[in-house]
Design an enzyme around this catalytic site. Structure first.
Site, short mmCIF file in Angstrom:
data_model
loop_
_atom_site.label_atom_id
_atom_site.label_comp_id
_atom_site.label_asym_id
_atom_site.label_seq_id
_atom_site.Cartn_x
_atom_site.Cartn_y
_atom_site.Cartn_z
N ASP A 1 125.53 43.42 -9.25
CA ASP A 1 124.49 43.68 -10.42
C ASP A 1 124.05 42.13 -10.65
O ASP A 1 124.66 41.10 -10.61
CB ASP A 1 125.28 44.10 -11.68
CG ASP A 1 124.19 44.64 -12.41
OD1 ASP A 1 123.27 44.64 -12.47
OD2 ASP A 1 124.89 45.00 -13.65
N GLY B 1 117.83 41.61 -10.86
CA GLY B 1 116.75 41.25 -11.91
C GLY B 1 116.81 40.29 -12.51
O GLY B 1 115.52 39.32 -12.72
N ARG B 2 117.84 39.85 -13.33
CA ARG B 2 117.98 38.71 -14.26
C ARG B 2 117.86 37.49 -13.31
O ARG B 2 117.14 36.49 -13.99
CB ARG B 2 119.25 38.80 -15.04
CG ARG B 2 119.27 39.81 -16.16
CD ARG B 2 120.53 40.12 -16.77
NE ARG B 2 121.32 41.16 -16.07
CZ ARG B 2 122.56 41.44 -15.97
NH1 ARG B 2 123.19 40.80 -17.07
NH2 ARG B 2 122.67 42.67 -15.03
N TRP B 3 118.38 37.42 -12.22
CA TRP B 3 118.56 36.21 -11.53
C TRP B 3 116.83 36.24 -11.05
O TRP B 3 116.26 34.74 -11.25
CB TRP B 3 118.90 36.33 -10.09
CG TRP B 3 119.34 35.23 -9.26
CD1 TRP B 3 120.19 34.51 -9.27
CD2 TRP B 3 118.41 34.93 -8.26
NE1 TRP B 3 119.80 33.42 -8.06
CE2 TRP B 3 118.88 33.73 -7.62
CE3 TRP B 3 117.09 35.49 -7.82
CZ2 TRP B 3 118.07 33.09 -6.57
CZ3 TRP B 3 116.59 34.87 -6.63
CH2 TRP B 3 116.99 33.61 -6.03
N HIS C 1 116.17 41.37 -5.60
CA HIS C 1 116.80 42.35 -4.53
C HIS C 1 116.79 41.91 -3.11
O HIS C 1 117.68 41.93 -2.55
CB HIS C 1 116.03 43.69 -4.76
CG HIS C 1 116.04 44.35 -5.99
ND1 HIS C 1 117.04 44.32 -6.78
CD2 HIS C 1 115.11 45.13 -6.68
CE1 HIS C 1 117.16 45.00 -7.92
NE2 HIS C 1 115.60 45.53 -7.93
N ASN D 1 120.11 55.30 -10.87
CA ASN D 1 119.07 54.21 -10.59
C ASN D 1 117.43 54.82 -10.39
O ASN D 1 116.47 54.19 -10.29
CB ASN D 1 119.32 53.18 -9.32
CG ASN D 1 120.46 52.24 -9.71
OD1 ASN D 1 121.07 51.90 -9.16
ND2 ASN D 1 120.29 51.75 -11.13
N TRP D 2 117.27 55.99 -10.30
CA TRP D 2 116.15 56.87 -10.23
C TRP D 2 115.38 56.57 -11.37
O TRP D 2 114.14 56.80 -11.28
CB TRP D 2 116.44 58.25 -9.68
CG TRP D 2 117.21 58.67 -8.48
CD1 TRP D 2 118.30 58.97 -8.21
CD2 TRP D 2 116.56 58.68 -7.36
NE1 TRP D 2 118.74 59.48 -7.13
CE2 TRP D 2 117.60 58.91 -6.21
CE3 TRP D 2 115.45 58.27 -6.69
CZ2 TRP D 2 117.69 58.88 -4.80
CZ3 TRP D 2 115.30 58.18 -5.26
CH2 TRP D 2 116.22 58.60 -4.34
N ARG E 1 114.58 54.08 -12.81
CA ARG E 1 113.63 52.86 -12.81
C ARG E 1 112.23 53.11 -12.48
O ARG E 1 112.03 54.20 -11.88
CB ARG E 1 114.37 51.93 -11.67
CG ARG E 1 115.97 51.35 -12.06
CD ARG E 1 116.31 50.35 -11.14
NE ARG E 1 117.53 49.87 -11.78
CZ ARG E 1 118.30 48.78 -11.49
NH1 ARG E 1 117.76 47.90 -10.86
NH2 ARG E 1 119.39 48.39 -12.05
N ARG F 1 131.43 47.05 -17.59
CA ARG F 1 131.47 48.55 -17.42
C ARG F 1 131.62 48.85 -16.01
O ARG F 1 131.30 48.04 -14.90
CB ARG F 1 130.47 49.03 -18.10
CG ARG F 1 128.81 48.74 -17.87
CD ARG F 1 127.70 49.32 -18.45
NE ARG F 1 126.63 48.96 -18.18
CZ ARG F 1 125.96 48.10 -18.94
NH1 ARG F 1 126.50 47.59 -20.08
NH2 ARG F 1 124.83 47.35 -18.67
N GLU G 1 142.65 46.68 -9.58
CA GLU G 1 142.43 45.50 -10.45
C GLU G 1 141.12 45.27 -10.92
O GLU G 1 140.26 45.44 -10.04
CB GLU G 1 143.08 44.15 -9.83
CG GLU G 1 144.74 44.23 -9.62
CD GLU G 1 145.48 44.58 -10.83
OE1 GLU G 1 145.04 43.74 -11.90
OE2 GLU G 1 146.55 45.04 -11.09
C1 IPE Z 1 125.06 49.48 -11.31
O1 IPE Z 1 124.20 48.60 -11.83
C2 IPE Z 1 124.43 50.08 -10.14
C3 IPE Z 1 124.36 49.02 -8.69
C4 IPE Z 1 124.65 47.95 -8.83
C5 IPE Z 1 123.98 49.74 -7.74
P1 IPE Z 1 123.07 48.83 -12.86
O2 IPE Z 1 122.35 47.74 -13.43
O3 IPE Z 1 122.34 49.99 -12.38
O4 IPE Z 1 123.94 49.38 -14.23
P2 IPE Z 1 123.78 49.70 -15.89
O5 IPE Z 1 122.65 50.36 -15.78
O6 IPE Z 1 123.63 48.10 -16.44
O7 IPE Z 1 124.92 50.12 -16.28
C1 IPE Z 2 121.57 45.17 -9.02
O1 IPE Z 2 120.72 44.50 -9.88
C2 IPE Z 2 120.90 45.97 -7.98
C3 IPE Z 2 120.58 47.44 -8.22
C4 IPE Z 2 121.08 48.07 -9.45
C5 IPE Z 2 119.73 48.20 -7.33
P1 IPE Z 2 119.64 44.95 -11.12
O2 IPE Z 2 118.54 45.36 -10.45
O3 IPE Z 2 120.44 45.94 -11.89
O4 IPE Z 2 119.86 43.63 -11.94
P2 IPE Z 2 119.63 43.53 -13.44
O5 IPE Z 2 120.96 44.15 -14.02
O6 IPE Z 2 118.57 44.09 -13.95
O7 IPE Z 2 119.56 41.72 -13.70
MG MG Z 3 121.81 45.69 -13.60
#
Ligand code: IPE
Ligand code: IPE
Ligand code: MG
Length: 245
Positions: free
Chosen positions: A23, A26-28, A40, A71-72, A74, A197, A210
């Site tokens: 995870d 996006g923030r990175w 990504h 994730n759908w 998005r 989470r 763990e």
């Molecule tokens: C969890 O990350 C799913 C994956 C890493 C593929 P998300 O970014 O989708 O999780 P939430 O929405 O913050 O819980």
């Molecule tokens: C995890 O990174 C990759 C996927 C869920 C596909 P995110 O895209 O969730 O990145 P953040 O959480 O928005 O930073």
């Molecule tokens: Mg995320």
């Protein structure tokens, strides 16, 4: 940093099965002034690196959360980009996995992925089918709830055709219908990006794993970070409900 330079005690207490919620892409990207998709792309490189590292140190199963059933939700362009990225990854990595002895085991509702993606996923499964010793569970359209529902459905069909009775159903019976059937129990679950989470990942399997949470964003999670997680795991006292003598 290969298995050879791990201390003997470290080798002995290595987790057999590690899962990672990758995870923070996006923030990175935002932090570095780029669109989310750039994060990504970097994330895929780290997934490759983590797989290589897990293989080198002697972990048996690595489960990577790449795309969840949630994730759908998005934006369509992001979902499409992720599927394209997955196809590129499979095209490049399938021969590498064949060569390195990695068994590719997608986990999730694969039949709901775009047809071109599905084809490549199934080709990778077929190509690496004979590999043993190391398994990569790639979670694609994966949800822990969906996995348990699917397992229950399969069991119901078995009951319906008379191959199983409800009285016979034990925990191990249900385990036999999960995507992780026959694999060692999940020992360590890592989540990057500081979120605390589980986000519907490996809900059944996580029972006695763990947990390791790190603020590091996934595109910054390198071998050194992975190694730190393993060292932290080795300091844990696993009791499984019992007492230590
Ligand atoms: C969890 O990350 C799913 C994956 C890493 C593929 P998300 O970014 O989708 O999780 P939430 O929405 O913050 O819980
Ligand atoms: C995890 O990174 C990759 C996927 C869920 C596909 P995110 O895209 O969730 O990145 P953040 O959480 O928005 O930073
Ligand atoms: Mg995320």
């Amino acid at each position: 940093m290969s298995r050879r330079i791990l201390l003997k005690t470290e080798v002995e207490s290595l987790p057999r099965h590690v899962a990672i919620i990758m995870d923070g892409n996006g923030r990175w990207a935002k932090l570095h002034g780029h669109p989310r998709i750039y994060g990504h792309q970097k994330g895929v490189e780290r997934a490759r690196e983590a797989t290589e590292f897990a293989l080198e140190v002697g972990i048996e199963v690595l489960s990577l959360y790449a795309f969840s059933t949630e994730n759908w939700a998005r934006p369509q362009e992001e979902v499409e980009f992720l599927m394209k990225l997955l196809e590129e990854y499979l095209a490049a990595e399938t021969p590498v996995m064949v060569e390195k002895g990695i068994r590719f085991n997608p986990i999730g509702r694969i039949s709901q992925l775009p047809p071109s993606t599905q084809r490549m996923v199934l080709e990778a499964v077929k190509a690496t089918d004979n590999n043993q010793g190391f398994t990569l569970n790639l979670a694609l359209n994966y949800g822990g709830h969906a996995e348990i529902v699917d397992a229950c459905k399969k069991m119901c069909y078995e009951v319906q055709r008379g191959a199983l009775t409800p009285q016979e159903i034990e925990e191990v019976t249900l385990e036999g219908y999960l995507y992780t059937k026959g694999q060692p129990p999940l020992d360590l679950l890592i989540r990057t990006s500081g979120e605390l989470r589980i986000s519907n990942f490996l809900l059944w399997q996580v029972a006695y794993a763990e947990l390791y949470f790190t603020p590091v964003l996934w595109p910054d999670f390198d071998r050194v970070e992975f190694y730190k997680a393993l060292l932290d795991y080795q300091k844990r006292e696993r009791r499984f409900g019992g007492v230590r003598d």
